[in-house]
Scaffold this motif. Structure first.
Motif, short mmCIF file in Angstrom:
data_model
loop_
_atom_site.label_atom_id
_atom_site.label_comp_id
_atom_site.label_asym_id
_atom_site.label_seq_id
_atom_site.Cartn_x
_atom_site.Cartn_y
_atom_site.Cartn_z
N VAL A 37 0.88 -1.17 0.00
CA VAL A 37 0.00 0.00 0.00
C VAL A 37 0.92 1.22 0.00
CG1 VAL A 37 -1.76 1.28 1.27
CG2 VAL A 37 -1.79 -1.23 1.25
N THR A 38 0.61 2.22 -0.82
CA THR A 38 1.50 3.37 -0.99
C THR A 38 0.83 4.66 -0.55
OG1 THR A 38 2.47 2.25 -2.91
CG2 THR A 38 3.02 4.58 -2.59
N LEU A 39 1.54 5.42 0.29
CA LEU A 39 1.12 6.78 0.62
C LEU A 39 1.83 7.73 -0.34
CD1 LEU A 39 1.30 6.68 4.52
CD2 LEU A 39 -0.76 6.87 3.13
N VAL A 40 1.04 8.51 -1.08
CA VAL A 40 1.57 9.38 -2.13
C VAL A 40 1.31 10.83 -1.77
CG1 VAL A 40 1.47 9.98 -4.59
CG2 VAL A 40 1.15 7.59 -3.87
N ASP A 41 2.33 11.68 -1.97
CA ASP A 41 2.09 13.12 -1.93
C ASP A 41 2.69 13.76 -3.18
OD1 ASP A 41 4.82 13.13 -1.38
OD2 ASP A 41 4.68 14.48 0.33
N PHE A 42 2.32 15.00 -3.44
CA PHE A 42 2.79 15.73 -4.61
C PHE A 42 3.53 16.98 -4.15
CE2 PHE A 42 -0.37 12.99 -6.40
CZ PHE A 42 0.06 12.75 -7.70
N VAL A 43 4.75 17.15 -4.65
CA VAL A 43 5.63 18.23 -4.21
C VAL A 43 6.41 18.79 -5.40
CG1 VAL A 43 5.90 17.19 -1.92
CG2 VAL A 43 7.54 16.63 -3.72
N TYR A 44 7.20 19.81 -5.13
CA TYR A 44 8.25 20.22 -6.06
C TYR A 44 9.41 20.76 -5.23
CZ TYR A 44 6.72 25.17 -5.67
OH TYR A 44 6.39 26.43 -5.21
N THR A 45 10.62 20.54 -5.70
CA THR A 45 11.79 20.72 -4.84
C THR A 45 12.10 22.17 -4.52
OG1 THR A 45 13.35 20.73 -6.71
CG2 THR A 45 12.83 18.59 -5.72
N ARG A 46 11.61 23.11 -5.33
CA ARG A 46 11.88 24.53 -5.07
C ARG A 46 10.89 25.13 -4.07
NH1 ARG A 46 12.30 26.83 -11.13
NH2 ARG A 46 10.57 25.34 -11.41
N LEU A 62 7.35 4.00 10.59
CA LEU A 62 7.42 2.72 9.86
C LEU A 62 8.69 1.96 10.21
CD1 LEU A 62 6.06 3.82 6.36
CD2 LEU A 62 5.02 2.15 7.91
N GLN A 63 9.79 2.67 10.33
CA GLN A 63 11.05 2.01 10.67
C GLN A 63 10.96 1.35 12.05
OE1 GLN A 63 13.59 5.45 10.16
NE2 GLN A 63 14.45 4.66 8.26
N ALA A 81 3.61 -3.26 8.56
CA ALA A 81 4.29 -1.98 8.38
C ALA A 81 5.28 -2.06 7.22
CB ALA A 81 5.01 -1.58 9.66
N LYS A 82 5.82 -3.25 6.98
CA LYS A 82 6.77 -3.44 5.89
C LYS A 82 6.08 -3.39 4.52
CE LYS A 82 9.77 -6.37 8.71
NZ LYS A 82 10.39 -7.71 8.86
N GLN A 83 4.77 -3.43 4.52
CA GLN A 83 4.02 -3.42 3.28
C GLN A 83 3.48 -2.03 2.93
OE1 GLN A 83 2.29 -7.75 4.52
NE2 GLN A 83 1.08 -6.61 3.03
N VAL A 84 3.95 -1.02 3.65
CA VAL A 84 3.55 0.36 3.37
C VAL A 84 4.75 1.11 2.79
CG1 VAL A 84 2.69 2.53 4.32
CG2 VAL A 84 1.84 0.35 5.21
N LYS A 85 4.55 1.74 1.62
CA LYS A 85 5.60 2.51 0.97
C LYS A 85 5.22 3.99 0.97
CE LYS A 85 5.38 0.39 -3.00
NZ LYS A 85 5.68 -0.09 -4.38
N LEU A 86 6.24 4.83 0.87
CA LEU A 86 6.04 6.28 0.73
C LEU A 86 6.56 6.71 -0.64
CD1 LEU A 86 7.42 7.40 4.22
CD2 LEU A 86 5.05 6.84 3.64
N LEU A 87 5.78 7.53 -1.33
CA LEU A 87 6.20 8.02 -2.64
C LEU A 87 5.86 9.50 -2.75
CD1 LEU A 87 7.26 7.53 -5.55
CD2 LEU A 87 4.89 7.01 -6.20
N SER A 88 6.88 10.31 -3.03
CA SER A 88 6.68 11.73 -3.31
C SER A 88 6.87 11.96 -4.80
CB SER A 88 7.68 12.58 -2.52
OG SER A 88 7.44 12.48 -1.12
N ILE A 89 5.85 12.51 -5.45
CA ILE A 89 5.88 12.74 -6.89
C ILE A 89 6.00 14.23 -7.15
CG2 ILE A 89 4.64 12.49 -9.07
CD1 ILE A 89 3.22 10.09 -7.93
N SER A 90 7.00 14.62 -7.93
CA SER A 90 7.15 16.02 -8.32
C SER A 90 6.28 16.31 -9.54
CB SER A 90 8.61 16.33 -8.66
OG SER A 90 8.70 17.62 -9.25
#
Length: 213
Positions: free
Chosen positions: A71-80, A99-100, A109-118
């Motif tokens: 299962v993935t938690l996704v957010d949307f960002v930009y580096t600037r 999670l750690q 808990a090992k089945q949860v991922k984090l993803l930040s998309i720019s």
């Protein structure tokens, strides 16, 4: 007098009906609340867009999200970004730490991922994202960064996931901040406010447990 009373009653009923319609039978009162309810009632499939990033070769986003297990938690960002993205980064750092710690005793808990998309794919190359990830002390085993390089595909993803991004004309963006939960089949199933990170994490872990054999 009777006519005035009947007219007032009719207007009240009409107003009630409009309010009920606009708020999904009074379950929500804001556009953000309506967006979250609609996603919960009708999960959204990940659109056909391609991503790449540090340690992520170019591939369809749906392929990366869909492994039948995570299962993935996704957010949307930009580096600037110097505003809301800082709050999102802090929220993800806390999620990563949780999670750690939990992975020592909780298999789910090992089945949860984090993803930040720019959404600033022209600027946020894999190298830029790598530097950004290092600054946030992101553990690549848990937290990855990616971009959608094609502008049209970026817009399609934002629209499908109902993420609001508005250029400010000075190279920056105004955007909403949320944590999106994507299930093992690559469908967006819940949206949480970034301040609700523990609630989002609890939901993701529960979803992982319910989908496990």
């Amino acid at each position: 007098m009777l006519r005035t009373t009947l007219l007032s009653a009719s207007l009240a009923l009409a107003g009630y009906g409009c309010a009920a319609c606009l708020t999904h039978d009074f379950q929500v009162w804001t556009a953000e609340g309506a967006r979250r309810l609609e996603v919960a009632l009708a999960p959204v499939a990940t659109p056909a867009v391609r991503i790449d990033g540090p340690g992520i070769p170019a591939q369809p986003l749906h392929q990366w999200l869909t492994d039948g297990r995570s299962v993935t938690l996704v957010d949307f960002v930009y580096t600037r970004c110097q505003t809301v993205c800082l709050a999102l980064g802090s929220a993800y750092q806390q999620l990563q730490a949780t999670l750690q710690a939990a992975s020592q005793t909780d298999a789910y808990a090992k089945q949860v991922k984090l993803l930040s998309i720019s959404f600033d794919g022209q600027h946020d190359s894999p190298q830029v994202l790598q530097t950004y990830a290092a600054r946030l002390h992101a553990d690549p085993d848990l937290w990855r960064f990616a971009r959608v390089q094609d502008a049209q595909e970026t817009q399609r993803l934002l629209e499908e996931f109902q993420v609001v991004v508005v250029p400010d004309g000075r190279g920056d963006f105004e955007h909403n901040a949320a944590l999106l939960v994507v299930n093992q089949q690559g469908r967006l199933v819940r949206i949480f406010d970034y301040a609700e990170q523990q609630l989002a994490l609890d939901y993701a872990r529960d979803l992982a447990s319910r989908s496990s054999p």
